[in-house]
Design a protein around this motif. Sequence first.
Motif, PDB file in Angstrom:
ATOM      1  N   ARG A 154       0.828  -1.210   0.000  1.00  0.00           N
ATOM      2  CA  ARG A 154       0.000   0.000   0.000  1.00  0.00           C
ATOM      3  C   ARG A 154       0.862   1.259   0.000  1.00  0.00           C
ATOM      4  O   ARG A 154       0.549   2.242  -0.681  1.00  0.00           O
ATOM      5  CB  ARG A 154      -0.942  -0.004   1.209  1.00  0.00           C
ATOM      6  CG  ARG A 154      -2.090  -0.980   1.106  1.00  0.00           C
ATOM      7  CD  ARG A 154      -3.147  -0.686   2.155  1.00  0.00           C
ATOM      8  NE  ARG A 154      -2.651  -0.800   3.512  1.00  0.00           N
ATOM      9  CZ  ARG A 154      -2.698  -1.908   4.245  1.00  0.00           C
ATOM     10  NH1 ARG A 154      -3.209  -3.016   3.738  1.00  0.00           N
ATOM     11  NH2 ARG A 154      -2.237  -1.923   5.483  1.00  0.00           N
ATOM     12  N   ARG A 158       2.232   1.687  -3.520  1.00  0.00           N
ATOM     13  CA  ARG A 158       1.197   2.119  -4.450  1.00  0.00           C
ATOM     14  C   ARG A 158       0.848   3.588  -4.226  1.00  0.00           C
ATOM     15  O   ARG A 158       0.683   4.362  -5.175  1.00  0.00           O
ATOM     16  CB  ARG A 158      -0.044   1.235  -4.283  1.00  0.00           C
ATOM     17  CG  ARG A 158      -1.266   1.625  -5.133  1.00  0.00           C
ATOM     18  CD  ARG A 158      -0.924   1.935  -6.562  1.00  0.00           C
ATOM     19  NE  ARG A 158      -0.146   0.864  -7.196  1.00  0.00           N
ATOM     20  CZ  ARG A 158       0.492   0.999  -8.348  1.00  0.00           C
ATOM     21  NH1 ARG A 158       0.493   2.168  -8.970  1.00  0.00           N
ATOM     22  NH2 ARG A 158       1.165  -0.007  -8.866  1.00  0.00           N
ATOM     23  N   ASP A 180       1.175   6.638  -6.882  1.00  0.00           N
ATOM     24  CA  ASP A 180      -0.046   7.347  -7.279  1.00  0.00           C
ATOM     25  C   ASP A 180      -0.061   8.811  -6.841  1.00  0.00           C
ATOM     26  O   ASP A 180      -0.981   9.548  -7.201  1.00  0.00           O
ATOM     27  CB  ASP A 180      -1.277   6.644  -6.681  1.00  0.00           C
ATOM     28  CG  ASP A 180      -1.549   5.298  -7.334  1.00  0.00           C
ATOM     29  OD1 ASP A 180      -0.987   5.040  -8.427  1.00  0.00           O
ATOM     30  OD2 ASP A 180      -2.299   4.492  -6.751  1.00  0.00           O
TER      31      ASP A 180
END
Length: 235
Positions: A79, A82, A86
């Motif tokens: 997480r 990511r 992002d």
Amino acid sequence: MQVMSEKSAPGGGLRERKKRATRAALTEAAVRLAAEHGAEKVTVEAISAAAGVSVRTFFNYFDTRDDVFVLTDAETGARVRRSLLDAPADLPPLLALRDAMAAELAEAEQQHELWRLHGEVLRAAPHLMVRSLSAHLADETELAEAVAERLRSGPGTRAPESAHAPAGAPAAPPDAGCERRKALDLYPRLLAAVAVTAVRVSVDHWCARPEERAFRDVFQEVFAHLAAGLPAPPA
């Protein structure tokens, strides 16, 4: 990086929430038992019983007994990576990494007692300390790879202004591009190591004096020092 509460993780389906809750319960049970009796005296059976699950369930989450004391979690790391990838393209890598880590530590205030106990357990069991450091280094390597990916795909691939020769200066040597590539190999590793260390320092500092300031304030100040280039504090 792993928080010892399923509440700290983002949402997800019911099954995923149950998995996080079980993992958190096993970790908490192991830390509390080890703090009370010593890690060497804690068995998988005792940990499982304290968490209210079977031994078979324990091994669905951890390969060995010692792994439960190593506070890393593949899902948490994924997480963070990511979120880093992002993040807005114009956000500096250090701040993007800060925000990604902060999201996983949003409910850190609830972790004080367990973090403190975990530190005591590791200090009393050097082999667990070594195992923990090894696992975190592996996480750090994966984080550095994510930083490198962000740099390749975003504006961070452009050399900083200081790297460009001023007007009238001699032309850059033919191997300048090679040196830049080497720098991009070094920078992700350094940034990942610095960020992981920043989290550890934040946790250690706050655990020693939680009554002084909220964890999020300590965490933000640590990253502010890094973003400023670590200038010496005023005398």
